[in-house]
Design an enzyme around this catalytic site. Structure first.
Site, PDB file in Angstrom:
ATOM      1  N   ASP A 149       0.860  -1.176   0.000  1.00 37.17           N
ATOM      2  CA  ASP A 149       0.000   0.000   0.000  1.00 37.17           C
ATOM      3  C   ASP A 149       0.902   1.234   0.000  1.00 37.17           C
ATOM      4  OD1 ASP A 149      -2.500   1.409   0.228  1.00 37.17           O
ATOM      5  OD2 ASP A 149      -1.965   1.810   2.300  1.00 37.17           O
ATOM      6  N   ASP A 196      -0.323   5.128   0.698  1.00 39.54           N
ATOM      7  CA  ASP A 196      -0.659   6.122   1.716  1.00 39.54           C
ATOM      8  C   ASP A 196      -0.552   5.509   3.110  1.00 39.54           C
ATOM      9  OD1 ASP A 196      -1.222   8.218  -0.043  1.00 39.54           O
ATOM     10  OD2 ASP A 196      -3.261   7.524  -0.368  1.00 39.54           O
ATOM     11  N   ASP A 203      -1.357  -0.492   6.117  1.00 39.74           N
ATOM     12  CA  ASP A 203      -1.542   0.180   7.403  1.00 39.74           C
ATOM     13  C   ASP A 203      -2.986   0.170   7.865  1.00 39.74           C
ATOM     14  OD1 ASP A 203      -2.239   2.068   5.292  1.00 39.74           O
ATOM     15  OD2 ASP A 203      -2.427   3.554   6.897  1.00 39.74           O
TER      16      ASP A 203
END
Length: 350
Positions: A28, A30, A232
């Protein structure tokens, strides 16, 4: 890889560094590699080391605003050389879904950014801006703060007429340099609210994480055989890995904090947890024990008691968190853990 039949009750050990145990890291962006325009601490060095060691890197993002070329350029400027073909976006995943539904050359009303338009063009579809241009589908994707409100109004008109509705993803929020900002899911809710009284209005078909079309797109574009999802967010990255039947590393550099991890539902529990992307370069310790004796990881012991989670010992804070995860997840079973953990977590200062 843990079977989906049994809820995960602890993080897993890895006697070899994760960069060796898996052939491709599906990363991922961001909150993992960068936040806004700046790299997350240790991300550049960790990814450079992993690539040099032979790990294939793929950047998999629910953000549909930018093209893969633009994303790759951003990564390269941060110090992580990346090619456009190493970037997989939810725009690409939703464009494939639409192309499987409507004829080639069909008009698609776009409420989103350049990334969506390029992805549609790759499949021979034509982006339009008005509900009066007879679109065969409506698609929404994150378009940044400059997305015109009128574009959402056009999407609502078309959806209210019964035009098939697609969304790149439904993340309600995204991490930003100054805090948490509204994501594409918030824009999807605007259209849903505007059309909920219309009898012909459909529900959106969603492509992005945690839905399986995003995982399919990642595998098709990377050819990964032993992928590791790195993210995250519990409700997108980790749940998406769970849905795809692959392992996942949660890093604590974005949206998810330690308390949320302890309370994770079964489909939100990662295989591994680490502070940041340095976790790709290291082994993962074993958590031992059971609910009766307590769970140990390195110098820590954790137990679920009537008053909440109890933590004793000392050492690396992440090992204490891994022990706490086992205590919380074993006590919770298939349900969401609600055991108080403030005192235990205060000892770790994560």
């Amino acid at each position: 890889m843990q079977s989906g039949a049994q809820p995960r009750t602890r993080t897993e050990p890895s006697p070899t560094p994760l960069r060796e145990a898996y052939d491709t890291a599906l990363l991922d962006l961001d909150g993992v590699v960068y936040v806004g325009g700046a790299a997350v601490p240790h991300a550049v060095e960790s990814l450079t080391a992993a690539r040099r060691a032979g790990t294939r890197l793929a950047y998999v993002t629910n953000n549909a605003a930018r093209t893969p070329r633009t994303v790759a350029g951003h990564l390269t400027r941060l110090g992580v050389p990346a090619r456009a073909e190493e970037v997989v976006t939810s725009a690409q995943a939703v464009a494939r879904l639409i192309a499987e539904t409507v004829p080639r050359g069909a008009a698609v009303l776009v409420a989103g950014g350049e990334g969506l338009r390029d992805a549609l063009a790759e499949h021979g579809l034509r982006a339009v801006d008005s509900a009066d241009e007879e679109p065969a589908a409506v698609v929404q994707g994150y378009g940044g703060p400059e997305l015109p409100w009128g574009r959402l109004a056009e999407a609502a008109v078309a959806v209210g007429r019964g035009v098939p509705w697609f969304a790149s993803n439904t993340d309600l929020t995204i991490p930003a340099p100054r805090g948490i900002a509204p994501g594409n899911g918030a824009a999807v809710e605007v259209v849903r609210i505007a059309t909920r009284w219309m009898p012909d209005a459909p529900e959106p078909v969603v492509a992005g994480k945690p839905r399986t079309p995003m995982h399919r797109e990642s595998i098709l574009r990377t050819g990964a055989e032993r992928p590791l999802v790195v993210g995250d967010r519990l409700d997108t990255d980790i749940e998406g890995a769970h849905a795809g039947g692959v392992d996942a590393l949660l890093v604590l550099t974005g949206v998810t904090d330690a308390a949320q991890l302890l309370a994770a539902r079964p489909e939100h529990r990662p295989t591994y947890v680490d502070r940041d992307l340095r976790g790709l370069l290291t082994t993962q310790p074993e958590v031992r024990g059971d609910a009766e004796r307590g769970f140990t990881c390195a110098g820590w012991r954790a137990r679920a008691e009537a008053a909440g989670l109890r933590l004793e010992g000392e050492g690396e804070p992440l090992d204490g968190l891994r022990a706490l995860c086992a205590a919380a997840w074993s006590a919770a079973g298939p349900e969401r853990c609600a055991l108080p953990a403030v005192e235990a977590l205060s000892r770790l200062a994560l």
